[in-house]
Design an enzyme around this catalytic site. Structure first.
Site, PDB file in Angstrom:
ATOM      1  N   HIS A 144       1.336  -1.071   0.453  1.00 41.20           N
ATOM      2  CA  HIS A 144       0.271  -0.290   0.147  1.00 41.20           C
ATOM      3  C   HIS A 144       0.537   1.419  -0.103  1.00 41.20           C
ATOM      4  O   HIS A 144       2.122   0.749   0.004  1.00 41.20           O
ATOM      5  CB  HIS A 144      -0.542   0.048   1.634  1.00 41.20           C
ATOM      6  CG  HIS A 144      -2.339  -0.326   0.683  1.00 41.20           C
ATOM      7  ND1 HIS A 144      -1.970  -2.566   1.917  1.00 41.20           N
ATOM      8  CD2 HIS A 144      -3.386  -0.814   0.404  1.00 41.20           C
ATOM      9  CE1 HIS A 144      -3.471  -2.617   0.791  1.00 41.20           C
ATOM     10  NE2 HIS A 144      -3.947  -1.473   0.680  1.00 41.20           N
ATOM     11  N   LYS A 148      -0.824   4.723   4.173  1.00 39.77           N
ATOM     12  CA  LYS A 148      -1.290   4.100   5.092  1.00 39.77           C
ATOM     13  C   LYS A 148      -1.321   3.675   6.770  1.00 39.77           C
ATOM     14  O   LYS A 148      -0.254   3.982   6.911  1.00 39.77           O
ATOM     15  CB  LYS A 148      -1.463   2.717   4.053  1.00 39.77           C
ATOM     16  CG  LYS A 148      -2.534   1.853   4.768  1.00 39.77           C
ATOM     17  CD  LYS A 148      -2.767   0.608   3.780  1.00 39.77           C
ATOM     18  CE  LYS A 148      -3.794  -0.245   4.962  1.00 39.77           C
ATOM     19  NZ  LYS A 148      -5.226   0.008   5.496  1.00 39.77           N
TER      20      LYS A 148
END
Ligand code: NAD
Length: 255
Positions: A144, A148
């Protein structure tokens, strides 16, 4: 017209929800919850509020993409003022998951760590592969963007649960979240769930099944966050008139 309240409106997914709602039939934005002030302009006829009670009273359904501690406050308030809830926030702890369950006894709640159709199907495929390929080692890797906050991703944990369920295992007992040093050989049942972070990656999940002489990797890549906002809107439309209960994205997609 279904009146939607967006919780987490100034976030990456929240902003997309507001845009997508403008183009969605049968649903319209009625209110957004803000902690302080909104950092972008919005139709002045909409209710922008930091009062949870007013927020819940101004909508027919809430869509939440926020943070676990914010989601907790939303759930506590919704237990007092029931409202259908679509929860997309990930990284919920056990207490927050218990609150979610408690809320679902009073109102319909759809909780999905990933609102995309592709990941809903991937979970089914992973369950089947895990059961069919019983001697294969299972390893999950997710990637990600650098912003995040929770790791591993809620999606990766859900995929891990699907893999564990295919073998009647409890993910909490078999999950490995890192390997470092002289740790010995891999055990048969362990399922590793590893997280990588960098750049602007929207979300990439690979579930690998590895054996001597062959391996299979099932991979899903989200290339746009709209996948999540559109999925959440589809879920909201589906959930609005449901009875109280805890629903999954697979229920909504009839997978
Ligand atoms: P983000 O950090 O961009 O946005 C978070 C939002 O929460 C912001 O609007 C922030 O103001 C709000 N917020 C934070 N604390 C708050 C509080 N105490 N009260 C009220 N609001 C508060 O995050 P994002 O990338 O939009 O993701 C939000 C959540 O959704 C994360 O948990 C992420 O993992 C999850 N997510 C889920 C899916 C899915 O399909 N289920 C997809 C993408 C992201």
């Amino acid at each position: 017209m279904i009146k939607v309240g967006v919780f987490g409106a100034s976030g990456r997914v929240g902003k997309l929800l507001i845009e997508d709602l403008k183009k969605t039939e049968e649903m319209s934005l009625s209110t957004v919850f803000v902690r302080n002030t909104l950092d972008f302009t919005i139709d002045p006829s909409l209710l922008v509020t930091s009062d949870m009670h007013s927020f819940l009273n101004a909508c027919d359904i809430v869509i939440d993409f926020s943070l676990p501690e914010a989601c907790e406050i939303l759930l506590e308030e919704a237990i007092k003022t029931p409202k259908p809830l679509v929860i997309g926030t990930t990284g919920l702890n056990q207490h927050q998951l218990n609150l979610l369950k408690q809320a679902s006894e009073l109102m319909p709640v759809l909780y999905a760590t990933n609102m995309s159709l592709g990941v809903a199907l991937l979970n089914k495929l992973v369950y089947q592969a895990s059961a069919a390929l019983e001697d294969f080692d299972i390893e999950i890797v997710e990637m990600h963007h650098r912003h995040k906050k929770d790791a591993p991703s809620g999606t990766a944990l859900t995929l891990g649960e699907s893999a564990a369920a295919g073998r009647n295992l409890d993910l909490d007992k078999v999950r490995v979240s890192g390997r470092d040093g002289n740790i010995g050989e891999r055990s048969n049942d362990e399922i590793a769930v590893m997280a990588l972070r960098g750049g602007d990656i929207v979300g990439r999940h690979t579930v690998g099944f590895y054996n001597d002489g062959e391996f299979i990797e099932l991979n899903h890549t989200a290339t746009s966050r709209n996948t999540f906002s559109k999925g959440a809107l589809r879920a909201a439309k589906w959930l609005t008139n449901k009875d109280a209960g805890l629903y999954s994205i697979a229920d909504c997609l009839e997978l």
